[in-house]
Scaffold this active site. Structure first.
Site, short mmCIF file in Angstrom:
data_model
loop_
_atom_site.label_atom_id
_atom_site.label_comp_id
_atom_site.label_asym_id
_atom_site.label_seq_id
_atom_site.Cartn_x
_atom_site.Cartn_y
_atom_site.Cartn_z
CB ILE A 613 23.81 51.69 18.45
CG1 ILE A 613 24.10 51.30 17.00
CG2 ILE A 613 24.14 53.14 18.71
CD1 ILE A 613 23.25 52.04 15.99
N GLY A 614 24.60 48.35 19.20
CA GLY A 614 23.93 47.06 19.28
C GLY A 614 24.83 45.98 18.71
N GLY A 616 24.59 42.56 16.13
CA GLY A 616 23.80 41.69 15.25
C GLY A 616 24.51 40.37 15.09
N GLY A 617 23.99 39.56 14.19
CA GLY A 617 24.60 38.26 13.94
C GLY A 617 26.03 38.38 13.42
N GLY A 619 28.23 40.92 14.05
CA GLY A 619 29.19 41.59 14.92
C GLY A 619 28.57 42.88 15.40
CB VAL A 621 25.24 47.63 14.98
CG1 VAL A 621 24.63 48.70 14.09
CG2 VAL A 621 24.89 46.24 14.46
CE LYS A 635 23.59 43.67 10.77
NZ LYS A 635 22.65 43.06 9.85
CG ASP A 732 16.44 35.22 12.42
OD1 ASP A 732 15.68 34.65 13.23
OD2 ASP A 732 17.53 35.73 12.76
#
Ligand SMILES: *[C@@H]1O[C@H](CO)[C@@H](O)[C@H](O)[C@H]1NC(C)=O
Ligand SMILES: *[C@@H]1O[C@H](CO)[C@@H](O)[C@H](O)[C@H]1NC(C)=O
Ligand SMILES: *[C@@H]1O[C@H](CO)[C@@H](O)[C@H](O)[C@H]1NC(C)=O
Ligand SMILES: *[C@@H]1O[C@H](CO)[C@@H](O)[C@H](O)[C@H]1NC(C)=O
Ligand SMILES: *[C@@H]1O[C@H](CO)[C@@H](O)[C@H](O)[C@H]1NC(C)=O
Ligand SMILES: *[C@@H]1O[C@H](CO)[C@@H](O)[C@H](O)[C@H]1NC(C)=O
Ligand SMILES: *[C@@H]1O[C@H](CO)[C@@H](O)[C@H](O)[C@H]1NC(C)=O
Ligand SMILES: *[C@@H]1O[C@H](CO)[C@@H](O)[C@H](O)[C@H]1NC(C)=O
Length: 912
Positions: A613-614, A616-617, A619, A621, A635, A732
């Protein structure tokens, strides 16, 4: 602004005449034989040839003005061509067809000039009957401009061209030009034109301002007692004079035929003392006088020496205008005469003349907010009624189905759309009718759920939804609001009359008998479980599982609405969690191998990682589902990712330490020798950046939702800064790190870079666009760097733009010149279409600016930001009192699933 202003003024052009010209002339600059000049700047022009086929257009051969069809300005009326016998070689194309209005009392053209309200426009309507309907019935009808009567059109000759002109400064962006049937046959129109004028001209109260208009039409005029003289030269000084008069108009002039007499003209006018008239006379000498003197005085009615003496210069125009309004004499005439002075050797001369009448309107229009809302409803349902012009005014033309309050600025208080052929969902636009008391939508074909917003609508008293095809269940709040029988819901076959009826019908029946027994047993069990849990917690510090139990107990008892049990459990859970927190080691390091989930479980949860589904930093998700059907985001650390295991563990460590409703919740983790996995609660609405780039109107966040998201995110950040000891800096903060739940609750995520204030390294990390410039130059990173990044997120929420706008412009740089100009509407996301409270928006902009101040010292603390943003939200809510409820999650399933999650976090105190 809207509503407050009740006085506007209009100028009706009575005559503009150019003396002794052989043809009609218009325009200012070209002095050749072309009767209307080519207009270089047509931007402020709307030129409509009424009655030509839809979507057709053409450029007039003579004037080179671009005429379009009227179809996009009006949706009623019938097109006709005038009879052939009225068309000659010289008939203008725009007079060859008309739009006629046999139906409806009032039919309106809606003009929307690009420059908008508060500018000066010349509006001109022209009519040539030409026996278009082959009935030879000459009509008389009225023209209205918005809610005010403009003039009467009295057609007395089928071949004549009737022209009505008015100079108008509208107070709304839309200008309605309406034809009103006076029961004297059928209204029609041939041409409708709008010209933007320079705002500084034709200001009778300040006549010192001199300029000229575009595209005036000059009518040649002559009289038997006048002599015409002309100049062979057309002087350029005519058009460079203050009034920029067309050379061809000024090159011709009239003098009395009998040299010793005065030159006279009189206009028939109404003897209405309130009528205010202003005249402009233009003079220029056209003959070479060879030393002779031409000098004269100007008199108006009985005022012998109204102005003068005037001695026009050779080929040089001079204008005499009335400083104060004039009114007619008792003879219903306004007469002017030019009389030579004693020393004058030549008779008077005059080249052109204009007379204006001022109309003052004191009637205001319907509240703009209501006008906008009802227009949205009209277009949203394609309402087929004759809804045109102002909805409430004038009273005799009020829209069918509406009742209005009749204050200074009327509002819609009752709306009856019964049997109106409406289909689709109930639109949120209804909510914008803030004063609406009665809404009747019965006997339509409305589908979808009954929106919860009906409950939060303070003014609404009766609601009739009988005879539709609504589905789902009626929200409890709505049932409660209208419990005195003011809600009619009959004949909706697929509608459940209450929340609990859907999927819970059986349970409901059981409850009558089992509730007392069941609750006693369950409460006993839950208490036992809690005590057991407490014991386990003390040993294992596995807090989350205990929380799970609380959630379940809440959900159960809440659904039964037993506030007594609820309060008991709040107290117990509070006590438990407080203990848990204090007993937990302060900095519980995340040991390798300390898995709450085994890797094979993770594989099962994610169904072998089949739904990414996405990214992130760390790897990829993935979407996963726990045994209890809860959806989670999983994640997985990828060895190739740019964030090492250190960041991964930092995030896990931090999230086991901090808990807040506005921080994403960690459900579990797996950190064995080969795999690192974090399992979070799943937020179904993606992240804020995605949501802000929505293109579909239905997905665009409204202003209140944006403020709520800002408040939520500010809460989360404030907790990190002030609720945690030592404080945590997120490092961040950005819109893509703010996740949104089903109900658009915001949760901050991605703590991979976050650090205790004590263990902060000076290595600058962050995302371009959000990164604190002060930190970049000094390396001094602290909470105020987060405040800066949050300010950028706020600017994104306000403007709907990205931190770095395409073209490489930083959002803070983009917004500051607009702020100086003070135009909030150009700052706020245009997709909101102005639907926000300006005070609230300004205040939010101020907060954002304070956050992005160049030094940390100048930036506010997050706790101030929270307080101020809440005020913005309150201002917004108070300004409309009612708001659209986000989404349509009124199913009982949703209710049980979401409510406890929200509640649970309220009872978890700050980590310390
Ligand atoms: C008038 O002037 C315009 C532009 O200068 C020119 O195109 C046009 O042909 C002229 N018309 C006549 C009738 O001379
Ligand atoms: C008007 O005449 C034009 C052709 O001259 C024709 O195309 C058009 O259909 C006519 N319109 C009406 C409404 O009769
Ligand atoms: C219309 O004009 C005719 C001729 O000027 C006049 O007799 C008649 O009274 C006018 N009607 C109205 C309603 O002004
Ligand atoms: C209006 O006229 C004034 C004075 O002549 C001038 O400065 C201004 O630019 C004009 N505005 C427009 C929009 O033409
Ligand atoms: C000006 O007057 C002369 C005769 O004196 C005439 O021939 C000419 O057509 C006139 N010009 C205009 C523009 O009326
Ligand atoms: C209502 O809408 C449905 C779906 O669009 C349609 O099938 C039905 O014919 C409509 N009924 C009426 C009475 O218009
Ligand atoms: C709802 O509308 C129906 C039909 O228009 C009407 O019979 C009924 O009385 C209305 N109910 C209320 C509460 O207004
Ligand atoms: C009501 O809506 C359902 C679908 O939601 C449709 O199947 C049904 O035909 C509709 N009934 C009427 C009377 O329009």
């Amino acid at each position: 602004m809207d509503g407050g202003l009740t006085l506007t003024w209009l100028i009706v052009l009575l005559v503009i005449i150019s003396l002794h010209n052989s043809r009609w002339v218009s325009g200012t600059l070209h002095a050749n034989q072309s009767s209307r000049r080519k207009l270089e700047m047509e931007e402020g022009f709307i030129s409509i040839d009424c009655g030509i086929a839809m979507d057709s257009y053409y450029t007039d051969g003579e004037t080179e003005i671009h005429y379009t069809s009227d179809a996009e300005f009006i949706n009623t009326g019938i097109n006709y061509n005038v009879s052939m016998e009225y068309i000659h070689e010289y008939t203008n194309q725009h007079l060859m067809n008309v739009r006629s209005f046999p139906e409806g009392v009032r039919n309106c053209y809606t003009l929307r000039p690009r420059q908008g309200k508060n500018h000066k426009y010349l509006i001109r309507a022209r009519f040539m009957y030409g026996n278009y309907d082959s009935k030879n019935q000459l009509p008389i009808f009225k023209l209205y401009l918005g809610v005010d009567e403009w003039t009467t059109v009295n057609i007395t000759d089928a071949s004549s061209i009737y022209r009505k002109e008015i100079i108008h400064i509208p107070i709304t962006d839309d200008i309605d030009v309406c034809l009103v049937n006076t029961h004297s046959r059928t209204p029609f129109i041939s041409v409708l034109e709008l010209r933007q004028l320079n705002d500084s001209i034709y200001r009778p109260t300040e006549p010192g301002e001199k300029d000229d208009v575009y595209d005036r039409i000059w009518k040649p005029f002559t009289w038997s007692s006048w002599l015409s003289i002309n100049s062979s030269l057309v002087s350029s000084s005519f058009s460079t004079s203050d009034y920029k008069l067309p050379g061809i108009v000024m090159a011709t002039a009239a003098t009395p035929a009998n040299e010793s007499e005065s030159w006279r003209i009189s206009l028939g006018i109404d003897n209405d003392p309130s009528q205010k008239l202003y005249m402009y006379m233009h003079f220029a000498e056209v003959a070479d006088l060879k030393g002779q003197i031409r000098e004269f005085t100007i008199s108006v009615n009985d005022d012998e020496s109204y102005a003068g003496p005037v001695a026009p210069g050779y080929l040089f125009s001079v204008t005499v205008y009335s400083k104060y309004s004039m009114s007619g004499s008792t003879t219903k005439k306004l007469s002017f005469s030019l009389k030579r002075t004693n020393r004058s050797m030549l008779p008077p001369i005059i080249n052109a003349m204009e007379v204006y009448m001022i109309k003052e309107f004191s009637q205001s229009s319907t509240q703009q907010n209501d006008v906008d809302a009802i227009k949205r409803i009209k277009s949203g349902y394609a309402v087929s009624r004759n809804w045109q012009g102002d909805p409430c005014l004038p009273m005799e033309y009020q829209w069918d189905g509406l009742t209005c309050s009749h204050d200074t600025s009327p509002a819609i208080i009752s709306l009856n759309l019964s049997s109106g052929n409406l289909s689709g969902n109930i639109l949120p636009s209804f909510l914008s009718l803030k004063s609406l008391q009665n809404l009747d939508l019965s006997y339509n074909n409305l589908t979808g759920p009954v929106p919860e917003f009906f409950a939060d609508w303070p003014s609404l008293r009766t609601l009739n939804l009988t005879g539709n095809n609504l589905t789902g269940s009626v929200p409890q709040a709505v049932t409660d609001k209208f419990k005195d029988g003011t809600l009619s819901l009959g004949e909706n076959p697929n509608l459940c009359p209450s929340v609990s009826c859907q999927g819970q019908k059986k349970k409901k029946k059981k409850n009558k008998f089992f509730v007392p027994v069941l609750t006693s047993i369950l409460s006993a069990i839950v208490i036992l479980v809690l005590i057991a849990a407490l014991a386990i917690i003390r040993k294992l510090t596995k807090r989350r599982e205990t929380k799970g139990i609380f959630f379940l107990s809440f959900s159960f008892f809440l659904s039964e609405d037993l506030t007594f049990y609820y309060s008991i459990f709040v107290v117990i859970s509070l006590a438990t969690t407080i203990e848990t927190v204090t007993e937990r080691p302060k900095e519980g390091p995340l040991k390798s191998g300390n898995c709450e989930f085994t890797y094979s479980e993770v594989v099962g949860i994610t169904n072998n990682f089949n739904r990414p589904i996405g990214r992130g930093g760390f790897g990829e998700v993935y979407l996963g589902t726990l045994a209890d059907d809860t959806q989670v985001a999983v994640k997985v650390h990828s060895p190739s990712s740019n964030q090492g295991p250190k960041a991964f563990r930092a995030e896990a460590k931090l999230l086991t330490r901090v808990h807040h409703k506005n921080l994403v919740r960690l459900i579990g983790y797996c950190d064995d020798s080969t795999n690192m996995v974090l399992i979070y609660e799943y937020t179904s609405n993606g992240n804020l950046q995605q949501k802000l780039s929505a293109r579909e109107a239905a997905d665009v966040l409204n202003w209140k939702q944006r403020l709520q998201i800002a408040v939520d995110a500010a809460h989360g950040l404030e907790y990190l800064h002030n609720g945690c000891k030592p404080p945590i800096v997120h490092r961040d903060m950005k819109s893509s790190n703010i996740l949104l739940t089903e109900s658009l609750q915001a949760k901050i995520s991605d703590f991979g870079m976050s650090r205790d204030i004590q263990s902060l390294s000076t290595d600058p990390v962050g995302t371009p666009g959000y990164f604190d410039p002060e930190c970049q130059s000094t390396g001094n990173l602290n909470e105020k760097s987060d405040v800066y990044s949050f300010g950028i997120v706020l600017l994104e929420l306000i403007t709907g733009r990205r931190a770095i706008i395409p073209g490489g412009i930083h959002i803070a740089g983009w917004v500051s010149p607009m702020i100086e100009r003070g135009d909030i509407r150009s700052i706020v996301d245009p997709r909101l279409q102005g639907d926000f409270n300006t005070n609230s928006a300004w205040k939010t902009v101020e907060i954002a600016l304070a956050c992005v101040a160049s030094t940390g010292m100048q930036r506010p603390d997050m706790s101030h930001v929270v307080v101020n943003l809440k005020e913005c939200l309150e201002t917004e809510v108070a300004s409309r009192r009612i708001q659209r409820v986000g989404g349509h999650s009124i199913g009982s399933g949703n209710f049980l699933e979401n409510a406890p999650l929200v509640l649970s976090t309220e009872v978890v105190p700050h980590a310390r």
